[in-house]
Design an enzyme around this catalytic site. Structure first.
Site, short mmCIF file in Angstrom:
data_model
loop_
_atom_site.label_atom_id
_atom_site.label_comp_id
_atom_site.label_asym_id
_atom_site.label_seq_id
_atom_site.Cartn_x
_atom_site.Cartn_y
_atom_site.Cartn_z
N PRO A 87 0.84 -1.20 0.00
CA PRO A 87 0.00 0.00 0.00
C PRO A 87 0.88 1.26 0.00
CG PRO A 87 -0.67 -1.52 1.76
CD PRO A 87 0.58 -2.07 1.16
N VAL A 88 0.47 2.25 -0.80
CA VAL A 88 1.28 3.46 -0.96
C VAL A 88 1.09 4.40 0.23
CG1 VAL A 88 1.58 5.52 -2.42
CG2 VAL A 88 1.23 3.29 -3.47
N GLY A 89 2.19 5.00 0.68
CA GLY A 89 2.12 6.08 1.67
C GLY A 89 1.55 5.66 3.01
N LEU A 92 4.86 1.49 5.00
CA LEU A 92 5.39 0.14 4.76
C LEU A 92 6.56 0.14 3.77
CD1 LEU A 92 2.02 -1.85 4.56
CD2 LEU A 92 3.54 -1.57 6.53
N GLY A 93 7.03 1.33 3.43
CA GLY A 93 8.23 1.42 2.60
C GLY A 93 7.97 1.27 1.11
N SER A 94 6.77 1.69 0.64
CA SER A 94 6.46 1.52 -0.79
C SER A 94 7.41 2.35 -1.67
CB SER A 94 5.01 1.90 -1.07
OG SER A 94 4.79 3.26 -0.77
N ALA A 96 10.54 3.26 -1.03
CA ALA A 96 11.87 2.63 -1.07
C ALA A 96 11.83 1.40 -1.98
CB ALA A 96 12.31 2.23 0.34
N ALA A 97 10.77 0.62 -1.89
CA ALA A 97 10.70 -0.62 -2.68
C ALA A 97 10.69 -0.32 -4.18
CB ALA A 97 9.48 -1.44 -2.27
N ASP A 138 14.63 2.67 5.35
CA ASP A 138 13.79 1.96 4.38
C ASP A 138 14.60 1.41 3.21
OD1 ASP A 138 11.82 2.92 6.01
OD2 ASP A 138 10.51 3.58 4.39
O1 PMV Z 1 6.38 6.05 8.38
P1 PMV Z 1 7.75 5.70 7.93
O2 PMV Z 1 7.87 4.25 7.48
O3 PMV Z 1 8.35 6.65 6.96
O4 PMV Z 1 8.70 5.71 9.21
C1 PMV Z 1 9.04 6.87 9.89
C2 PMV Z 1 9.99 6.52 10.97
C3 PMV Z 1 10.43 7.69 11.84
O5 PMV Z 1 11.28 7.14 12.83
C4 PMV Z 1 9.24 8.34 12.52
C5 PMV Z 1 11.16 8.75 11.03
C6 PMV Z 1 12.52 8.30 10.50
O6 PMV Z 1 12.97 8.94 9.52
O7 PMV Z 1 13.15 7.39 11.04
#
Ligand code: PMV
Length: 301
Positions: A87-89, A92-94, A96-97, A138
């Site tokens: 899922p985007v945004g 879950l790292g979409s 980066a993937a 990520d």
């Molecule tokens: O929501 P995400 O997967 O982008 O994770 C953010 C994680 C934080 O620790 C809140 C920010 C960071 O850059 O590490």
């Protein structure tokens, strides 16, 4: 045609505290983005969002990767197509993937000979260009796969239990949530400082428990981590209700994953409880993804 894929990720421990130099533990999960590339006369990028040329509005990450390869190779035309289970945004790292899978696919097509470390580094540069600021977490976890302690980049044993994700489908801005925590920390440094170092301690304790495959204790620590994430203001009622639903239906533990304020929660659960946990999160209103940890980072399919 060459197809490459890369996994998404969840945080077992340590989001937000990692911004303050504390350790975190991330886990690559077996939901993947696949990017196929084939030689072509011009550049086309296709996804569920449409078909474009280099286009920073529709396909910002892939466009930035293509421009990087135009700098380091003789790339003129390529047809790129993207399919994603992530899922985007939603934390879950979409992004980066898709970035990492595109880099690997173009590397394989053009024979640029990039090592995994080069791919992770280029992926981080691309995320920084598109997002302004980005942590290396990520792109690193998605390139390497597995369970990784950050910032040490230490690999831990792969989790041998189910991972159930509940998506609130509520948009949340990582930038804003990180800024809110910073504001709270400025206002109450003596209160928030120890909370953040406690979260860091959970990652340190969690490292031993993950390697011991003591998921009952890992789950308990995740629940404590959730309490502290709530304490620093990154929870929301949907995330709380999904985490309680998961715990009450047999999960070892459950917490927010990523920035919070919306996005996703993650539960770890015994394999035999997966359907109960998934059903409980769904009936609380979450969009459920049942998955598992994967040690397969970016790869040619
Ligand atoms: O929501 P995400 O997967 O982008 O994770 C953010 C994680 C934080 O620790 C809140 C920010 C960071 O850059 O590490």
């Amino acid at each position: 045609m060459i197809t490459c894929s890369a996994p998404g990720k969840v945080y077992l421990f340590g989001e937000h505290a990692v911004v303050y130099g504390e350790p975190a533990i991330c886990c690559a999960v077996d939901i993947r983005t696949r990017v196929s590339v084939a030689p072509a006369d011009s550049i086309t990028i296709s996804s569920s969002l449409g078909t474009t040329d280099i286009d920073f509005k529709t396909h910002p990450y892939v466009s930035a990767v293509v421009e990087r390869f135009q700098d380091i190779s003789s790339l003129e035309g390529v047809s790129i197509s993207i399919e994603s289970e992530i899922p985007v945004g939603s934390g879950l790292g979409s992004s980066a993937a898709v970035t990492i899978a595109t880099i690997k696919a173009l590397d394989a097509l053009l024979g640029t000979g990039l090592e995994l470390d080069d791919i992770a580094r280029m992926g981080h540069e691309v995320e920084q260009r598109i997002q302004g600021a980005a942590s290396q977490t990520d792109t690193y976890v998605c390139t390497m796969g597995g369970v990784v302690m950050i910032p040490q980049r230490k690999g831990l044993d792969l989790l041998d239990c189910a991972i159930v994700i509940g998506n609130t489908n509520i948009f949340s801005s990582t930038k804003e949530l990180v800024a809110n925590v910073a504001e709270l920390n400025d206002k109450f440094p003596d209160v928030i400082g120890p909370v953040l170092s406690s979260i860091g301690m959970m990652s340190a304790t969690g490292e031993v428990l993950v390697n011991a495959k003591d998921y009952v204790s890992v789950g308990k620590l995740m629940n404590i981590n959730q309490g502290l994430l709530d304490a620093i203001g990154v929870g929301c009622s949907e995330l709380s209700s999904f985490t309680y639903a998961a715990r009450n239906s047999g999960a070892y533990g459950a917490k927010i994953t990523g920035a919070g304020g919306g996005g996703c929660m993650v539960a770890i659960a015994p394999h035999e409880c997966v359907s109960e946990v998934a059903a409980a999160i769904a009936s609380a209103g979450g969009e459920v993804v049942v998955t598992k940890a994967t040690d397969i980072g970016v790869r040619v399919e």
